[in-house]
Design a protein around this motif. Structure first.
Motif: not given
Length: 289
Positions: A173-187
């Motif tokens: 769950l923690f890594v998933g939330i972090t990945i979503w934040a990183l996806v926003i950074c890529i965007f």
């Protein structure tokens, strides 16, 4: 009593296992999708990225900025003529070649200003061609394939105790939330770069109007350097994605799902960090300030 405890334990395990499988599936699918979009986004020219925005920016540049650039050009070339005359022994010994030189420089300056949009778009067309050729050479399969890890994952998870299962669920769950934040950074990196290109090109005639002046010419030269930096930033991004693609191919070779989760996040963090650095690296290469 033991039957009720076992039933409750199995029920909690099913909930945790279902949550872990859902987190893993959504996490890796999102990363694969966004990373795959990077090469497509940065390989587009400003016109291909969004035709409506491109037409609006072009219209603003040609209808509003070109007249302002004309006024600046008149001032700059007047200062250039004065400087040429003053350089010749303070108005003495003036040669006719000075005026021919000024006329030639003025004609070149007018030609640059009236064709600014074509010059600017030519720079990005050149950069896009380099990126397109590089994409076929550099980028491999950037998708994270965890099928070998998750083939019998659900069965293995059901054999675990509740404590480790809860810990693994929390980690996913923690890594998933972090990945979503990183996806926003890529965007932000990919879309922010294109918006910056539109903003910079909208005022192109003004700095280009100073190109032929000895003192003011640094403005136009720095502007051209910034355009090349923006254009070839896409090439650096493609290289970053290529490095990422080479690294993630080893994630699924290990049977430890925790290793796969944290390695995925680490590589994605590394990718986002380097993507943010590509702008400053490109400017440093072209010495654009």
């Amino acid at each position: 009593m033991d039957f009720l405890v076992q039933a409750l334990t199995d029920w909690l395990k099913e909930i945790l296992v279902g949550g872990i499988m859902g987190n893993l599936s959504g996490m890796f699918n999102t990363v694969n999708q966004k990373v795959g979009e990077i090469s497509t986004q940065v390989g587009l020219t400003p016109q291909a990225w969004n035709g409506d925005v491109f037409n609006m920016v072009q219209n603003l540049s040609e209808t509003l900025m070109v007249p302002i650039a004309g006024v600046i050009l008149a001032f700059v070339m007047t200062m250039e003529l004065i400087q040429l005359i003053v350089d010749k022994n303070n108005f003495h010994e003036i040669e006719s070649a000075v005026f021919f030189k000024w006329i030639f420089k003025s004609a070149c300056a007018i030609l640059i200003v009236t064709n600014t949009w074509d010059i600017v778009m030519g720079i990005f067309d050149l950069a896009q061609g380099v990126v397109s050729n590089a994409s076929g050479v550099i980028i491999g399969d950037a998708a994270i394939d965890i099928s070998s890890v998750t083939a019998d994952l659900e069965t293995r998870l059901m054999e675990m105790d509740l404590g480790p299962l809860f810990g693994l669920w929390f980690q996913s769950l923690f890594v998933g939330i972090t990945i979503w934040a990183l996806v926003i950074c890529i965007f932000l990196v990919t879309f922010g770069r294109m918006i910056e290109i539109y903003l910079v090109t909208s005022i192109a005639p003004i700095p280009m109007a100073t190109m032929m002046n000895h003192e003011w010419g640094q403005i136009g030269q720095n502007y051209l350097r910034s355009l090349f930096a923006l254009g070839f930033q896409a090439f650096l991004i493609i290289v970053c994605v290529g490095i990422y693609a080479a690294l993630v191919q080893n994630i699924a070779l290990d049977g430890d799902i925790i290793y796969a989760i944290w390695t995925c996040m680490g590589y994605t963090v590394l990718l986002c960090f380097t993507l943010f650095k590509t702008s400053s690296m490109a400017r440093s290469i072209f010495n654009a300030h």
